[in-house]
Motif scaffolding. Structure first.
Motif, PDB file in Angstrom:
ATOM      1  N   HIS A 111      10.579  10.233  10.327  1.00  0.00           N
ATOM      2  CA  HIS A 111      10.757   9.260   9.257  1.00  0.00           C
ATOM      3  C   HIS A 111      11.468   8.037   9.837  1.00  0.00           C
ATOM      4  CE1 HIS A 111      15.094  10.309   8.822  1.00  0.00           C
ATOM      5  NE2 HIS A 111      14.671  11.511   9.174  1.00  0.00           N
ATOM      6  N   GLY A 112      11.124   6.851   9.331  1.00  0.00           N
ATOM      7  CA  GLY A 112      11.716   5.623   9.852  1.00  0.00           C
ATOM      8  C   GLY A 112      10.889   4.415   9.478  1.00  0.00           C
ATOM      9  N   VAL A 113      10.966   3.353  10.305  1.00  0.00           N
ATOM     10  CA  VAL A 113      10.262   2.102  10.016  1.00  0.00           C
ATOM     11  C   VAL A 113       9.311   1.764  11.160  1.00  0.00           C
ATOM     12  CG1 VAL A 113      12.061   1.166   8.527  1.00  0.00           C
ATOM     13  CG2 VAL A 113      12.163   0.744  10.991  1.00  0.00           C
ATOM     14  N   GLN A 120       6.845  13.078   1.240  1.00  0.00           N
ATOM     15  CA  GLN A 120       7.356  11.900   1.940  1.00  0.00           C
ATOM     16  C   GLN A 120       6.695  10.635   1.395  1.00  0.00           C
ATOM     17  OE1 GLN A 120       6.825  13.185   6.214  1.00  0.00           O
ATOM     18  NE2 GLN A 120       8.833  12.245   6.373  1.00  0.00           N
ATOM     19  N   LEU A 121       7.504   9.616   1.143  1.00  0.00           N
ATOM     20  CA  LEU A 121       6.973   8.311   0.750  1.00  0.00           C
ATOM     21  C   LEU A 121       6.505   7.563   1.993  1.00  0.00           C
ATOM     22  CD1 LEU A 121       6.570   5.844  -1.140  1.00  0.00           C
ATOM     23  CD2 LEU A 121       8.959   5.239  -0.652  1.00  0.00           C
ATOM     24  N   HIS A 122       5.273   7.083   1.947  1.00  0.00           N
ATOM     25  CA  HIS A 122       4.750   6.226   3.007  1.00  0.00           C
ATOM     26  C   HIS A 122       4.249   4.948   2.350  1.00  0.00           C
ATOM     27  CE1 HIS A 122       1.798   5.592   6.611  1.00  0.00           C
ATOM     28  NE2 HIS A 122       2.825   4.755   6.622  1.00  0.00           N
ATOM     29  N   LYS A 173       0.862  -1.189   0.000  1.00  0.00           N
ATOM     30  CA  LYS A 173       0.000   0.000   0.000  1.00  0.00           C
ATOM     31  C   LYS A 173       0.895   1.235   0.000  1.00  0.00           C
ATOM     32  CE  LYS A 173      -4.091   1.667   2.549  1.00  0.00           C
ATOM     33  NZ  LYS A 173      -4.912   1.396   3.753  1.00  0.00           N
ATOM     34  N   VAL A 174       0.713   2.113  -0.990  1.00  0.00           N
ATOM     35  CA  VAL A 174       1.584   3.269  -1.162  1.00  0.00           C
ATOM     36  C   VAL A 174       0.737   4.529  -1.291  1.00  0.00           C
ATOM     37  CG1 VAL A 174       3.409   4.312  -2.559  1.00  0.00           C
ATOM     38  CG2 VAL A 174       3.289   1.826  -2.339  1.00  0.00           C
ATOM     39  N   GLY A 175       1.133   5.574  -0.599  1.00  0.00           N
ATOM     40  CA  GLY A 175       0.450   6.858  -0.718  1.00  0.00           C
ATOM     41  C   GLY A 175       0.073   7.430   0.626  1.00  0.00           C
ATOM     42  N   ARG A 176      -0.773   8.434   0.596  1.00  0.00           N
ATOM     43  CA  ARG A 176      -1.222   9.111   1.815  1.00  0.00           C
ATOM     44  C   ARG A 176      -2.246   8.224   2.512  1.00  0.00           C
ATOM     45  NH1 ARG A 176      -1.192  14.094   4.279  1.00  0.00           N
ATOM     46  NH2 ARG A 176      -3.147  14.768   5.212  1.00  0.00           N
ATOM     47  N   GLN A 177      -1.896   7.706   3.677  1.00  0.00           N
ATOM     48  CA  GLN A 177      -2.705   6.677   4.329  1.00  0.00           C
ATOM     49  C   GLN A 177      -2.465   6.701   5.833  1.00  0.00           C
ATOM     50  OE1 GLN A 177      -0.802   2.657   4.144  1.00  0.00           O
ATOM     51  NE2 GLN A 177       0.525   3.611   2.606  1.00  0.00           N
ATOM     52  N   GLU A 178      -3.278   5.920   6.540  1.00  0.00           N
ATOM     53  CA  GLU A 178      -3.054   5.641   7.953  1.00  0.00           C
ATOM     54  C   GLU A 178      -2.804   4.147   8.110  1.00  0.00           C
ATOM     55  OE1 GLU A 178      -5.085   8.754  10.904  1.00  0.00           O
ATOM     56  OE2 GLU A 178      -6.532   7.430   9.938  1.00  0.00           O
ATOM     57  N   ALA A 179      -1.688   3.784   8.734  1.00  0.00           N
ATOM     58  CA  ALA A 179      -1.355   2.380   8.961  1.00  0.00           C
ATOM     59  C   ALA A 179      -2.148   1.845  10.157  1.00  0.00           C
ATOM     60  CB  ALA A 179       0.145   2.231   9.177  1.00  0.00           C
ATOM     61  N   ALA A 180      -1.847   0.630  10.587  1.00  0.00           N
ATOM     62  CA  ALA A 180      -2.572  -0.009  11.686  1.00  0.00           C
ATOM     63  C   ALA A 180      -2.585   0.868  12.934  1.00  0.00           C
ATOM     64  CB  ALA A 180      -1.925  -1.361  11.996  1.00  0.00           C
ATOM     65  N   THR A 192       9.870   7.778   4.441  1.00  0.00           N
ATOM     66  CA  THR A 192      11.180   8.289   4.054  1.00  0.00           C
ATOM     67  C   THR A 192      11.382   9.731   4.514  1.00  0.00           C
ATOM     68  OG1 THR A 192      10.398   9.070   1.899  1.00  0.00           O
ATOM     69  CG2 THR A 192      11.232   6.804   2.033  1.00  0.00           C
ATOM     70  N   GLU A 193      12.636  10.123   4.552  1.00  0.00           N
ATOM     71  CA  GLU A 193      13.006  11.482   4.947  1.00  0.00           C
ATOM     72  C   GLU A 193      12.807  12.437   3.778  1.00  0.00           C
ATOM     73  OE1 GLU A 193      16.870  13.851   6.827  1.00  0.00           O
ATOM     74  OE2 GLU A 193      17.109  11.885   5.893  1.00  0.00           O
ATOM     75  N   LYS A 194      12.499  13.675   4.095  1.00  0.00           N
ATOM     76  CA  LYS A 194      12.494  14.743   3.108  1.00  0.00           C
ATOM     77  C   LYS A 194      13.254  15.915   3.716  1.00  0.00           C
ATOM     78  CE  LYS A 194       9.551  17.105  -0.245  1.00  0.00           C
ATOM     79  NZ  LYS A 194      10.025  18.490  -0.054  1.00  0.00           N
ATOM     80  N   SER A 195      14.360  16.282   3.067  1.00  0.00           N
ATOM     81  CA  SER A 195      15.288  17.237   3.670  1.00  0.00           C
ATOM     82  C   SER A 195      14.649  18.586   3.949  1.00  0.00           C
ATOM     83  CB  SER A 195      16.500  17.429   2.752  1.00  0.00           C
ATOM     84  OG  SER A 195      16.101  17.871   1.461  1.00  0.00           O
ATOM     85  N   ALA A 196      13.618  18.929   3.179  1.00  0.00           N
ATOM     86  CA  ALA A 196      12.967  20.222   3.398  1.00  0.00           C
ATOM     87  C   ALA A 196      12.025  20.201   4.591  1.00  0.00           C
ATOM     88  CB  ALA A 196      12.190  20.629   2.146  1.00  0.00           C
TER      89      ALA A 196
END
Length: 302
Positions: A173-175, A142-144, A102-109, A163-167
């Motif tokens: 960001h993390g796992v 940011q990639l989620h 699942k990729v995109g703007r979302q809410e995980a568990a 993922t990180e976004k420098s701006a």
């Protein structure tokens, strides 16, 4: 005005897409909240009103054999003329009965479900930790992504990546690995977060236990802790039909804030999809005055 023109264009595109794909469904609802907050210290009591319109387009598990592609797009239109139209959900999920991505703007568990939390106004902010630093929905750029594995009947494993976004150095960001187990009336959720925020590393964990006592009656207990922040949270809530009650206690160092909340949803004028929900919360924190809040929510789904 430009926002409204863009909204009309998007809505037209969604309708056209729906004509081309029988698996796409559309729904919408409008919500209006009137909220009262009690006096707290030098802050006077306040009554405010706000709301939003939500438009949803969903691809309902369009399949090819065991493979599927699912998607959801949600627009949030504030009722205030000064606020901007925003995107809520915008994700694509694909895979099969064993594994998916699942990729995109979302809410995980959700590892800290609050139940019927129509209004939960804490007497102090910045306390606690609820295992949701990497849950989503994430900011622009940011990639989620969340990879899921249905390991056994009732057992689902997920690994989330932000993922990180420098701006945006102040955005986490993390796992985020999680596990969800369902067996009859019992639901167990557990997970970890390992992330960086403004260049500093943090890690936390959380566990949630839910149980369906009877049809429409559910209880849930949550606990989460982040030693790097010296913060933790504990929650207990129940939903009984249209009613909901709960308590959440957030701690930070030696300080804590405890909030109790309740809500009940009534049908509105006997009209299908229309409801009114009065809700109340009362909160007490270390070293500050209590804060009470009352909200009346009108909702109409159409």
């Amino acid at each position: 005005m430009q926002s409204h023109f863009r909204l009309a264009a998007v809505t037209a595109a969604l309708v056209a897409a729906g004509a081309a794909h029988a698996g796409v469904t559309f729904d919408a609802n409008i919500e209006n909240d009137t909220t009262f907050k009690s006096k707290q210290g030098a802050t006077k009591s306040d009554t405010s009103n706000g709301g939003r319109i939500e438009l949803n387009a969903k691809a309902e598990l369009v399949k090819s054999g065991d493979n599927f592609v699912n998607a959801k797009a949600s627009l949030i239109i504030p009722t205030s003329s000064t606020d901007k139209v925003g995107v809520d959900d915008a994700w694509i999920q694909f895979g099969n009965s064993m594994a998916d991505l699942k990729v995109g703007r979302q809410e995980a568990a959700d590892l800290f479900p609050m139940g019927k939390d129509v209004v939960v106004e804490a007497a102090a902010s910045g306390y606690g930790y609820r295992t949701n630093s990497l849950r989503g929905r994430k900011g622009d750029g940011q990639l989620h992504a969340v990879a899921g594995l249905n390991a056994a009947p009732g057992l689902r494993l997920e690994l989330g990546l932000v993922t990180e976004k420098s701006a945006m150095p102040t955005v986490a960001h993390g796992v985020r690995p999680t596990v969800v187990y369902n067996s009859g009336a019992l639901t167990l959720r557990a997970g970890l977060e390992s992330y960086k925020l403004d260049g500093v590393s943090y890690s936390g964990s959380g566990v949630s236990v839910g149980y369906a006592v009877a049809a429409g009656v559910n209880i849930n207990a949550n606990v989460a802790k982040n030693s790097d922040l010296d913060a933790s949270s504990f929650g207990l809530n129940a939903t009984i039909g249209a009613a909901g009650v709960g308590m959440v206690q957030d701690k930070k160092d030696e300080n804590k804030v405890t909030t109790y909340y309740a809500a009940y949803t009534f049908p509105l004028m006997g009209v299908k999809g229309a409801s009114i929900t009065p809700a109340f919360s009362s909160s007490k924190a270390t070293g500050v005055d209590n804060l009470n809040a009352f909200k009346v929510r009108l909702n109409y789904a159409f």
